[in-house]
Scaffold this active site. Sequence first.
Site, mmCIF file in Angstrom:
data_model
loop_
_atom_site.group_PDB
_atom_site.id
_atom_site.type_symbol
_atom_site.label_atom_id
_atom_site.label_comp_id
_atom_site.label_asym_id
_atom_site.label_seq_id
_atom_site.Cartn_x
_atom_site.Cartn_y
_atom_site.Cartn_z
ATOM 1 N N HIS A 1 -21.114 14.382 21.960
ATOM 2 C CA HIS A 1 -22.320 13.869 22.382
ATOM 3 C C HIS A 1 -21.985 13.235 23.998
ATOM 4 O O HIS A 1 -23.019 13.788 24.773
ATOM 5 C CB HIS A 1 -22.727 12.899 21.453
ATOM 6 C CG HIS A 1 -23.974 12.116 21.862
ATOM 7 N ND1 HIS A 1 -24.104 10.934 22.834
ATOM 8 C CD2 HIS A 1 -25.459 12.777 21.810
ATOM 9 C CE1 HIS A 1 -25.540 10.963 23.114
ATOM 10 N NE2 HIS A 1 -26.259 11.644 22.265
ATOM 11 N N ASP B 1 -23.673 18.885 19.792
ATOM 12 C CA ASP B 1 -23.911 18.717 21.178
ATOM 13 C C ASP B 1 -22.463 19.335 21.950
ATOM 14 O O ASP B 1 -21.625 19.223 21.411
ATOM 15 C CB ASP B 1 -23.926 17.297 21.755
ATOM 16 C CG ASP B 1 -24.900 16.297 20.809
ATOM 17 O OD1 ASP B 1 -26.290 16.666 21.436
ATOM 18 O OD2 ASP B 1 -24.472 15.403 20.203
ATOM 19 N N GLU C 1 -27.444 21.539 20.832
ATOM 20 C CA GLU C 1 -27.925 20.843 22.280
ATOM 21 C C GLU C 1 -26.906 21.081 23.344
ATOM 22 O O GLU C 1 -25.791 20.988 23.338
ATOM 23 C CB GLU C 1 -28.116 19.580 22.096
ATOM 24 C CG GLU C 1 -28.834 18.644 23.223
ATOM 25 C CD GLU C 1 -28.978 17.242 23.214
ATOM 26 O OE1 GLU C 1 -29.016 16.719 22.196
ATOM 27 O OE2 GLU C 1 -29.024 16.792 24.235
ATOM 28 N N HIS D 1 -28.463 15.094 12.412
ATOM 29 C CA HIS D 1 -28.362 14.881 13.834
ATOM 30 C C HIS D 1 -26.856 14.512 14.122
ATOM 31 O O HIS D 1 -26.303 13.637 13.347
ATOM 32 C CB HIS D 1 -29.142 13.584 14.286
ATOM 33 C CG HIS D 1 -29.162 13.288 15.677
ATOM 34 N ND1 HIS D 1 -28.969 12.102 16.078
ATOM 35 C CD2 HIS D 1 -29.269 13.830 16.678
ATOM 36 C CE1 HIS D 1 -29.010 11.766 17.131
ATOM 37 N NE2 HIS D 1 -29.259 13.028 17.549
ATOM 38 N N GLU E 1 -27.523 19.487 13.718
ATOM 39 C CA GLU E 1 -27.668 19.496 15.241
ATOM 40 C C GLU E 1 -26.245 18.822 15.723
ATOM 41 O O GLU E 1 -25.726 18.113 15.437
ATOM 42 C CB GLU E 1 -28.719 18.574 15.713
ATOM 43 C CG GLU E 1 -29.196 18.577 17.335
ATOM 44 C CD GLU E 1 -28.276 17.309 17.940
ATOM 45 O OE1 GLU E 1 -28.432 17.144 19.231
ATOM 46 O OE2 GLU E 1 -27.469 16.625 17.419
#
Length: 227
Positions: free
Chosen positions: A57, A44, A117, A15, A42
């Site tokens: 993020h 962002d 994301e 993450h 993952e």
Amino acid sequence: MSKGSLDFSSRIIAHRGAKLVSPENTLAAIAKAADFGAKWVEIDAALSADGVPVIIHDATLDRTTNGRGPVDQQYVEVLTKLDAGSWFAPEFAGEAIPTLEQAAELISTRGLSLNLELKPQAGQVRPHAEAIVEVLSRCWPEVATLILSSFNTTVLKAVGDLAPAIPRALLCDEVPDNWRDMMTELKCVSFNCNRKSVTAELVRDVKEAGYWFLSFTVNEVGTARKF
Ligand code: MG
């Protein structure tokens, strides 16, 4: 792309990269995740003021860089010169905010799969989707595994229209009553749910409906085993 072509057999996604041992969403965090044997990462994505996808993020620079204010009000040339490492630890000083292009290149070179994301700002959904698809169609190897995830259903729809072959995941903190309709309408292949909302019944229902089920954010070995 069908559900069957995604491989979550390793069951763990790093993450924001390996964010507990390196500054989140940097190339160092991606490299560290690969070093630790992660198969998935993952990260962002946000847009710079000049429409370039960058990896960060928060909507603002304050927490994870030496910059201040909204990410989308700075040009990419400014963003990529900021220090996104010192806040985490001195040895990461000078670690930059990567562009999506830089991150995708490292992730694919290291043989990782990517869960990207999408975090568009209000009023930016269409340009966000277009910029993401443009970069990925240029930089992401066709054979490597990729999924686009978002809490924002409008951007999921937009990337679905632009690049229907890229698998999509719906992110939820709380499970909406109409999750089945949402998954069908958005043609998502994966339901990614906050761990706080996970029940055995939900997992069973989602899997029986033919979708992948992923949960965030699990950082304890015992909980991970249980999940
Ligand atoms: Mg995220």
